[in-house]
Design a protein around this motif. Structure first.
Motif, mmCIF file in Angstrom:
data_model
loop_
_atom_site.group_PDB
_atom_site.id
_atom_site.type_symbol
_atom_site.label_atom_id
_atom_site.label_comp_id
_atom_site.label_asym_id
_atom_site.label_seq_id
_atom_site.Cartn_x
_atom_site.Cartn_y
_atom_site.Cartn_z
ATOM 1 N N ALA A 37 0.850 -1.195 0.000
ATOM 2 C CA ALA A 37 0.000 0.000 0.000
ATOM 3 C C ALA A 37 0.887 1.247 0.000
ATOM 4 N N ASN A 38 0.347 2.354 -0.506
ATOM 5 C CA ASN A 38 1.091 3.618 -0.509
ATOM 6 C C ASN A 38 1.381 4.046 0.920
ATOM 7 N N PHE A 39 2.489 4.744 1.117
ATOM 8 C CA PHE A 39 2.842 5.256 2.434
ATOM 9 C C PHE A 39 1.755 6.193 2.954
ATOM 10 N N VAL A 40 1.271 7.085 2.085
ATOM 11 C CA VAL A 40 0.217 8.028 2.451
ATOM 12 C C VAL A 40 -0.754 8.183 1.287
ATOM 13 N N SER A 41 -1.948 8.661 1.607
ATOM 14 C CA SER A 41 -2.929 9.010 0.587
ATOM 15 C C SER A 41 -3.599 10.301 1.041
ATOM 16 N N VAL A 42 -4.440 10.862 0.193
ATOM 17 C CA VAL A 42 -5.141 12.083 0.569
ATOM 18 C C VAL A 42 -5.974 11.778 1.816
ATOM 19 N N GLY A 43 -5.835 12.620 2.829
ATOM 20 C CA GLY A 43 -6.539 12.426 4.086
ATOM 21 C C GLY A 43 -5.693 11.769 5.167
ATOM 22 N N GLY A 52 0.557 17.041 10.241
ATOM 23 C CA GLY A 52 -0.601 17.533 9.526
ATOM 24 C C GLY A 52 -1.336 16.446 8.795
ATOM 25 N N GLU A 53 -2.079 16.861 7.754
ATOM 26 C CA GLU A 53 -2.905 15.954 6.954
ATOM 27 C C GLU A 53 -2.593 16.171 5.473
ATOM 28 N N ILE A 54 -2.367 15.088 4.755
ATOM 29 C CA ILE A 54 -2.108 15.164 3.316
ATOM 30 C C ILE A 54 -3.398 15.605 2.620
#
Length: 156
Positions: free
Chosen positions: A98-104, A131-133
């Motif tokens: 899975a991606n390290f991060v996604s939107v949110g 914070g939040e992506i």
């Protein structure tokens, strides 16, 4: 002047990237690489024997030793995480992961947000802010430049 090994590494990086053409010009030489073409130009000027690529290697070593994402403030209170080096952007550790991060996604200063591969070295890039992506600005496998914006983050 670049060594043969450095030129081979450049060719591999260009081959793996989405670039079709790459040109490097110094005061003593010029290298032009084009994908899917038979033309690769050689240095156009004779290089003195005393020329050494050591400064280029030292800069690459410094960048690989301590990859740190930079953040800049944008309008609407968003911070931008930028690439600390030139290389290939990867959103996950492998294609199956899975991606390290996604939107949110919530991130802390120590959160790994992506990997940038440079010269066969995989460098984990951290958020360096809490914070939040809110936006991902590049796609996995894309070639990124030094200082190129990668993510927009709403700072906490």
């Amino acid at each position: 002047m670049l060594s043969i090994d450095e030129i081979k590494q450049l060719i591999e990086l260009i081959d793996e990237s989405t670039l079709d053409e790459f040109e490097l010009e110094t005061k003593d030489s010029k290298i032009l690489l084009k994908k899917n073409k038979t033309v690769v130009s050689a240095p156009q000027v004779e290089v003195p024997v005393a020329v050494s690529p050591a400064p280029v290697q030292a800069q690459a070593t410094e960048q690989a030793a301590a990859p740190q994402a930079e953040t800049t403030t944008t309008d609407a209170g968003l911070e931008v995480i930028t690439s600390p080096m030139v290389g290939t952007f990867y959103a996950s550790a492998s294609p199956e992961d899975a991606n390290f991060v996604s939107v949110g996604s919530k991130v802390s200063a120590q959160s790994v947000v992506c990997i940038v591969e440079a010269m066969k070295l995989f460098n984990e890039i951290t958020a360096d802010i809490d914070g939040e992506i809110v936006e991902i600005l590049v796609s996995s496998g894309e070639l990124v430049e030094f200082g190129q914006p990668l993510f927009k983050v709403r700072k906490k």
